[in-house]
Design a protein around this motif. Structure first.
Motif, short mmCIF file in Angstrom:
data_model
loop_
_atom_site.label_atom_id
_atom_site.label_comp_id
_atom_site.label_asym_id
_atom_site.label_seq_id
_atom_site.Cartn_x
_atom_site.Cartn_y
_atom_site.Cartn_z
N VAL B 11 33.95 -18.21 76.69
CA VAL B 11 32.68 -18.93 76.84
C VAL B 11 32.14 -19.33 75.46
O VAL B 11 31.70 -20.47 75.25
CB VAL B 11 31.65 -18.07 77.60
N LEU B 14 34.19 -22.22 74.04
CA LEU B 14 33.93 -23.46 74.77
C LEU B 14 32.56 -24.03 74.42
O LEU B 14 32.39 -25.24 74.32
CB LEU B 14 34.02 -23.21 76.28
N ARG B 26 29.67 -21.98 80.33
CA ARG B 26 29.90 -20.96 81.36
C ARG B 26 30.48 -21.58 82.62
O ARG B 26 31.40 -21.03 83.24
CB ARG B 26 28.57 -20.25 81.69
N ARG B 27 29.96 -22.77 83.00
CA ARG B 27 30.50 -23.44 84.18
C ARG B 27 31.97 -23.80 83.97
O ARG B 27 32.81 -23.63 84.88
CB ARG B 27 29.72 -24.73 84.48
N ALA B 28 32.28 -24.31 82.79
CA ALA B 28 33.67 -24.69 82.50
C ALA B 28 34.56 -23.46 82.50
O ALA B 28 35.68 -23.49 83.05
CB ALA B 28 33.74 -25.42 81.16
N ALA B 29 34.08 -22.37 81.90
CA ALA B 29 34.87 -21.15 81.85
C ALA B 29 35.14 -20.63 83.26
O ALA B 29 36.27 -20.23 83.58
CB ALA B 29 34.15 -20.08 81.02
N LEU B 30 34.12 -20.66 84.11
CA LEU B 30 34.29 -20.19 85.48
C LEU B 30 35.33 -21.03 86.22
O LEU B 30 36.18 -20.50 86.95
CB LEU B 30 32.97 -20.25 86.23
#
Lengths: 198, 198
Positions: B11, B14, B26-30
């Motif tokens: 995170v 990113l 965080r959205r991309a990591a998820l």
């Protein structure tokens, strides 16, 4: 842009990330390409390590590098208080806020006839197992207040009725710091319904 | 969020990408963590390959997997027409538009007293070398119309005066599809100055 397959491929894959469109993916790719050793390789390595290490907690459905996850394995948390959330992002949000001292159940979605998501697609059996095994005192339904979220909460409420467990749901109303005049009618109605003595 | 070092590190890295803040990181990591094999590992591999393959074109300063870059190596392009741009992102934009059939010179920045960027910091010697070697007919200055861009164009114009080469700059005026009433005064003045017979 022939002859730059690696660069095009990087831009294409970055553009698939949520929150990044083609334009911002190009900007991100350029930033990485300018510092291949200082920025791109460390990020690539972090991704590989995370991909290798990440697993789904068999108890609650959280993503972590251990199974059970750090939350489920923490004896200091209240394992009798289970908060049901739709996805790991919601769990992260509650953890950042530090407002829940219990454990979680991550459904991995909500009931949706449109998307063809039925009860069998939700990660919910391990919740029933945990309750049946005893020790769960209260289940907090913390799903979004969309139609799917409300449907799922209603269904869960029914399914949980056969257990000796208290079921509650998160309060609805005016967000803290929010102005009334920008809220939709449904939220305003919920806020009036949930009024308390001042 | 203890015990999830790999996820936190992902995170964090990113979130350093331009265009991604903590929330979208965080959205991309998820999204990546949910599909480690289908999404995260391919992206990590693309980054490693790009980091290994990318190099700076010694002729023009473009980023590509070959040196000279595909544009400089293309005999079908007009090597007598050199377009000077600030960075590789500008080059990509012109290539997407398909409006320049010549080659490029990527300065890697603009003159800026504030940022301490002087003439020696710009990738410009290879342009002078190319012109001195003959074969360059025209140099198009395609820098942004900021103070730094204008300063850099002025300085380049002076430096190019000693060569037998035509120097032009991109036209200024109303963007295609743009409304007049949202433009700043400087652009409107430039548009009036650059008026042509209808």
């Amino acid at each position: 842009m022939s002859g730059r397959g690696e660069i095009d491929r990087l831009v294409t894959l970055l553009a698939r990330l949520p929150g990044l469109g083609p334009r911002s993916a190009r900007r991100a790719a350029l930033a990485l390409l300018r510092q291949p050793h200082a920025r791109m390789l460390p990020l690539a390595e972090a991704m590989e390590q995370a991909a290798r290490a990440v697993r789904t907690c068999s108890a609650c459905g959280n993503l972590d590098t251990t199974d059970p996850c750090a939350i489920c394995a923490d004896p200091a948390r209240d394992h009798g208080l289970v908060c049901v959330v739709e996805n790991v992002g919601d769990l992260w949000a509650l953890e950042r806020a530090g407002v829940h001292r219990g454990v979680y159940q991550v459904l991995g979605g909500t009931l949706s006839a449109l998307s063809g998501i039925g009860p069998d697609d939700l990660n919910v059996q391990s919740l029933f197992d945990r309750i049946a095994a005893g020790g769960v005192r209260e289940v907090i339904l913390a799903l979004g207040t969309t139609v799917e979220g409300a449907t799922t909460m209603h269904w869960l409420h029914e399914r949980l009725a056969r257990f000796d467990v208290q079921v509650s749901r998160v309060g609805q109303g005016v967000p803290v710091g929010g102005a009334l005049d920008v809220l939709d009618d449904g939220t305003l109605a919920a806020a009036i319904m949930a009024r308390r003595p001042a």
